[in-house]
Design a protein around this motif. Structure first.
Motif, short mmCIF file in Angstrom:
data_model
loop_
_atom_site.label_atom_id
_atom_site.label_comp_id
_atom_site.label_asym_id
_atom_site.label_seq_id
_atom_site.Cartn_x
_atom_site.Cartn_y
_atom_site.Cartn_z
N ASP A 84 0.89 -1.16 0.00
CA ASP A 84 0.00 0.00 0.00
C ASP A 84 0.93 1.21 0.00
O ASP A 84 1.25 1.78 1.04
N ALA A 99 -1.99 9.64 -5.12
CA ALA A 99 -2.69 8.35 -5.18
C ALA A 99 -2.00 7.37 -4.24
O ALA A 99 -0.94 7.67 -3.69
N GLN A 102 -2.00 0.08 -4.47
CA GLN A 102 -2.37 -1.04 -3.62
C GLN A 102 -2.39 -2.31 -4.46
O GLN A 102 -2.99 -2.33 -5.53
N THR A 120 -3.42 -1.40 -8.19
CA THR A 120 -4.46 -0.42 -8.48
C THR A 120 -4.01 0.91 -7.93
O THR A 120 -3.67 1.01 -6.75
N LEU A 121 -3.94 1.92 -8.79
CA LEU A 121 -3.69 3.27 -8.34
C LEU A 121 -5.03 3.86 -7.93
O LEU A 121 -5.94 3.98 -8.74
N VAL A 122 -5.16 4.19 -6.65
CA VAL A 122 -6.41 4.71 -6.10
C VAL A 122 -6.26 6.22 -5.94
O VAL A 122 -5.47 6.69 -5.12
N ASN A 124 -7.91 9.93 -5.09
CA ASN A 124 -8.99 10.59 -4.36
C ASN A 124 -8.53 12.01 -4.04
O ASN A 124 -8.21 12.34 -2.92
N LYS A 129 -10.37 11.42 -9.54
CA LYS A 129 -11.07 10.46 -8.70
C LYS A 129 -11.23 9.18 -9.51
O LYS A 129 -11.49 9.21 -10.69
N THR A 131 -9.83 4.89 -10.17
CA THR A 131 -8.72 3.95 -10.08
C THR A 131 -8.15 3.67 -11.47
O THR A 131 -8.84 3.82 -12.47
N ASN A 133 -5.95 0.35 -13.11
CA ASN A 133 -5.47 -1.01 -12.84
C ASN A 133 -4.32 -1.35 -13.78
O ASN A 133 -4.46 -1.23 -14.99
N GLY A 152 -9.92 0.75 -15.48
CA GLY A 152 -10.03 1.78 -14.47
C GLY A 152 -11.47 2.13 -14.18
O GLY A 152 -12.40 1.59 -14.79
N THR A 153 -11.64 3.04 -13.21
CA THR A 153 -12.97 3.50 -12.83
C THR A 153 -12.92 5.02 -12.70
O THR A 153 -11.87 5.63 -12.75
#
Length: 188
Positions: A84, A99, A102, A120-122, A124, A129, A131, A133, A152-153
């Motif tokens: 992480d 970011a 994780q 996954t790059l998170v 926020n 905003k 993710t 992958n 991604g999202t």
């Protein structure tokens, strides 16, 4: 007579329906053209990893070996690491995080150093905003490695591209920093 006309109308409508169905399927099957010379989004980040050494760095560690190598070779073959890690815009570990990375990596080459990574790059932040992958082989002896961006999202919904990774700094076996240049070629 009306029965013959109804049958002809049915045949015409059915043929038209099949034609529409065929073309709608044909159009949806053809892939979208991707210009590989022009990414739709591009980023440069720094990935910082502090490896837990089992002793005095537990408070600062961002990764830990979950499965240690079984001793088949001299190159950590079979070792699994969960992480992480912070992602920054510059080389300073204490800079503001853009970011978190994780995921995990494991060493999968018996006669050399090579890993397979899944992360996954998170994001926020106010800028991004969602993710990204990233997963694939990390050929650690190469000066630069290309690892696929597979999805991604959020701001990166269904993104596709390449993360070019190079080792930027190391401090023994306790810390390493990677420079990640991410180019996305499919953005929605």
């Amino acid at each position: 007579m009306t029965s013959i006309i109804e049958k002809q109308n049915f045949k015409v409508l059915f043929s038209f329906f099949l034609l529409v169905l065929f073309f709608s399927h044909t159009v949806s099957v053809f892939p979208k053209y991707i210009d590989q010379k022009k990414p739709c989004k591009q980023f440069s980040f720094y990935y910082h990893d502090i490896i837990y050494d089992g002793a005095d760095n537990a408070a600062n560690a961002t990764s830990a070996a979950i499965v240690n190598p079984p001793g088949l070779g001299n190159f950590k073959f079979g070792k699994l690491v969960i992480f992480d890690d912070p992602i920054t815009m510059d080389t300073n570990y204490l800079s503001e995080y853009v970011a978190r990375a994780q995921g995990f990596y494991f060493y999968d080459k018996k006669l050399g150093v090579n890993a397979w990574i899944c992360l996954t790059l998170v994001f926020n932040s106010t800028e991004h905003k969602g993710t990204l992958n990233i997963m694939g082989a990390d050929l650690m002896r190469e000066p630069t490695r290309d690892i696929p961006v597979v999805g991604g999202t959020g701001d990166f919904f269904m993104a596709r591209g390449i993360a070019t990774v190079e080792t930027d700094a190391t401090e023994g076996l306790r810390y390493f920093r990677l420079k990640m240049d991410i180019k996305l070629y499919e953005c929605y």
